[in-house]
Design an enzyme around this catalytic site. Structure first.
Site, short mmCIF file in Angstrom:
data_model
loop_
_atom_site.label_atom_id
_atom_site.label_comp_id
_atom_site.label_asym_id
_atom_site.label_seq_id
_atom_site.Cartn_x
_atom_site.Cartn_y
_atom_site.Cartn_z
N HIS A 123 -7.99 -5.49 0.10
CA HIS A 123 -6.72 -4.81 0.33
C HIS A 123 -6.05 -5.39 1.59
CE1 HIS A 123 -4.06 -1.37 -0.09
NE2 HIS A 123 -4.27 -1.00 1.15
N SER A 156 0.81 -1.20 0.00
CA SER A 156 0.00 0.00 0.00
C SER A 156 0.85 1.27 0.00
CB SER A 156 -0.94 -0.07 1.21
OG SER A 156 -2.10 0.62 0.92
C1 GCU Z 1 -5.41 4.81 1.51
C2 GCU Z 1 -4.79 5.59 0.39
C3 GCU Z 1 -3.94 4.70 -0.50
C4 GCU Z 1 -2.95 3.92 0.33
C5 GCU Z 1 -3.69 3.17 1.43
C6 GCU Z 1 -2.80 2.45 2.43
O1 GCU Z 1 -6.39 3.95 1.01
O2 GCU Z 1 -5.81 6.23 -0.34
O3 GCU Z 1 -3.23 5.49 -1.44
O4 GCU Z 1 -2.23 3.04 -0.47
O5 GCU Z 1 -4.43 4.11 2.20
O6 GCU Z 1 -1.63 2.77 2.57
O7 GCU Z 1 -3.33 1.59 3.12
#
Ligand code: GCU
Length: 415
Positions: free
Chosen positions: A395, A254
């Site tokens: 995710h 992420s």
């Molecule tokens: C949010 C953000 C993403 C990121 C994510 C994370 O969703 O919008 O860009 O990758 O957090 O780091 O969990």
């Protein structure tokens, strides 16, 4: 869109998830310099276009690391056991200290190496809530740094406590990693730079000129700070006798997948790079404006990037780069891009296409990236010098992801 998880933010709900609504876009050609010159050889690439692309990302996206005269630093092994994980591994905890201008940061490395492998290829990865969250092992130390509150993990006063020990073990299958012959070094990302819009803590102040209070518009944000920290961890591991002959794989999930890619771009000593669901500002093409966009990320997380990135809010076509060019900076090293079907916010197809459009640079080196623009279906990994998979689910980082990463690294790093 049914693939969106419940509890999505307003920005997540409003985002475009419809392929048919993507406006036509033209990507900058990775093998053509700004002055129109075509890259015809590895030398043209390494001495010209690659440097140009790196500068563009520094100036326009992640920000430059300010130049300073030497900074004081030290390292100290504070705990070591050769009978960790039921005797299979050696665990080592190392404190790095960086001091400048009365400011300091302390970075705690948690390193596991298998006892039966000399110089194991070693994953380096940041964690989100502290080293003690990735394992149940009671000897793993708590961080003193600021930690984001998380009720589920029992973190209430921005402090790590025993309540969060082991809460993130599902993302870090350490025993499987060790049994497969790999090492693992992990670091809490807030030790390098706490993830809040506050440039008075973390690494940035160590680089300030007199009276400076925040980075200038083309200086680094948090992602570049985390990338800097990863390189310092690498400096250490390259001289620790357990890993001095190892290969190193920079891994991140992420926002930390964005940081892993930037670390791999700025520091070619990382032998391979893995970004898991890194999305906007990571592997996903910005010009597709699918899921999270440049303006949304700059609004929600302005401290991640250089201020100069903001001028591209809703003007993606004016960016002199797109994220395929970030992937191209890894060439000819192995790079893995992982997506999850339930993480449309990160634009799985846009993540894959970055690898596809970076592939001509791999070809220059006689390496194979992706040969088809067709987005692979769920559970159909592609493992060339660029790797990819999209797994079902949300995710996250799960065992399937690690199984693919390890397989890919075994294949690519064995020579
Ligand atoms: C949010 C953000 C993403 C990121 C994510 C994370 O969703 O919008 O860009 O990758 O957090 O780091 O969990």
């Amino acid at each position: 869109m049914s693939l969106l998880i419940s509890g999505a933010s307003v920005a997540q709900q409003r985002a475009n998830y419809n392929e048919a609504k993507i406006k036509p876009y033209v990507l900058p050609d990775v093998l053509q310099s700004a002055n129109g010159q075509k890259v015809k050889s590895i030398a043209d690439w390494e001495n010209g276009r690659r440097k140009e692309i790196l500068r563009l990302f520094e100036n326009e996206v992640y920000g430059k690391v300010p130049e300073i005269e030497q900074m004081k630093h030290s390292s100290q092994v504070i705990e070591e056991s050769s009978v960790a994980l039921n005797g299979k591994a050696t665990r080592k905890q190392i404190a790095l200290n960086f001091t400048n201008q009365d400011k300091e940061i302390n970075i705690l490395i948690l390193l596991y190496t298998p006892n039966d492998v000399e110089y194991p290829p070693t994953f380096i990865g940041y964690n989100f809530y502290g080293n003690h969250t990735i394992t149940e092992e009671a000897a793993v130390l708590l961080t003193d740094s600021w930690v984001a509150n998380n009720e589920d993990f029992g973190i209430t006063e921005n402090k790590a406590t025993e309540a969060s020990r082991g809460v993130r073990t599902s993302r870090w299958p350490i025993e499987k990693i060790i049994e497969a012959g790999f090492g693992l070094a992990t670091i809490y990302y807030g030790d390098v730079d706490p993830d809040r819009d506050n440039f008075s803590d973390g690494i940035h102040p160590l680089f300030y000129k007199e009276d400076q209070e925040k980075p200038t518009s083309d200086e680094w944000g948090a992602i570049a700070g985390w990338a800097w920290g990863a390189s310092r961890v690498l400096d250490y591991l390259k001289q620790d006798h357990h890993t001095s002959g190892s290969k190193f794989i920079m891994f991140g999930h992420s926002r930390l997948g964005k940081a892993a890619l930037w670390a791999g771009a700025t520091d070619t000593r990382f032998d391979a790079v893995i970004s898991n669901e890194s999305g906007c500002g990571g592997a996903a093409l910005s010009r597709r404006k699918f899921g999270e966009t440049v303006s949304v990320i700059n609004t929600s997380f302005p401290h991640w990037f250089a201020d100069s990135f903001e001028k591209y809010n809703n003007k993606e076509q004016e960016l002199p780069v797109d994220q395929h060019m970030l992937i191209s900076l890894m060439a000819p090293r192995p790079v893995y891009i992982a997506s999850a079907e339930g993480d449309q916010w990160a634009d799985p197809k846009g993540e894959y296409l970055s690898g596809y459009y970076a592939s001509p640079v791999y070809k220059l080196y006689g390496k194979e990236g992706f040969t088809s623009p067709e987005h692979p279906k769920v559970n159909q990994p592609v493992h060339n010098t660029i790797g990819y998979h999209m797994r079902p689910g949300k995710h996250d980082v799960v065992d399937y992801d690690w199984e693919q990463f390890m397989k890919f690294c075994k294949m690519n790093l064995s020579e």
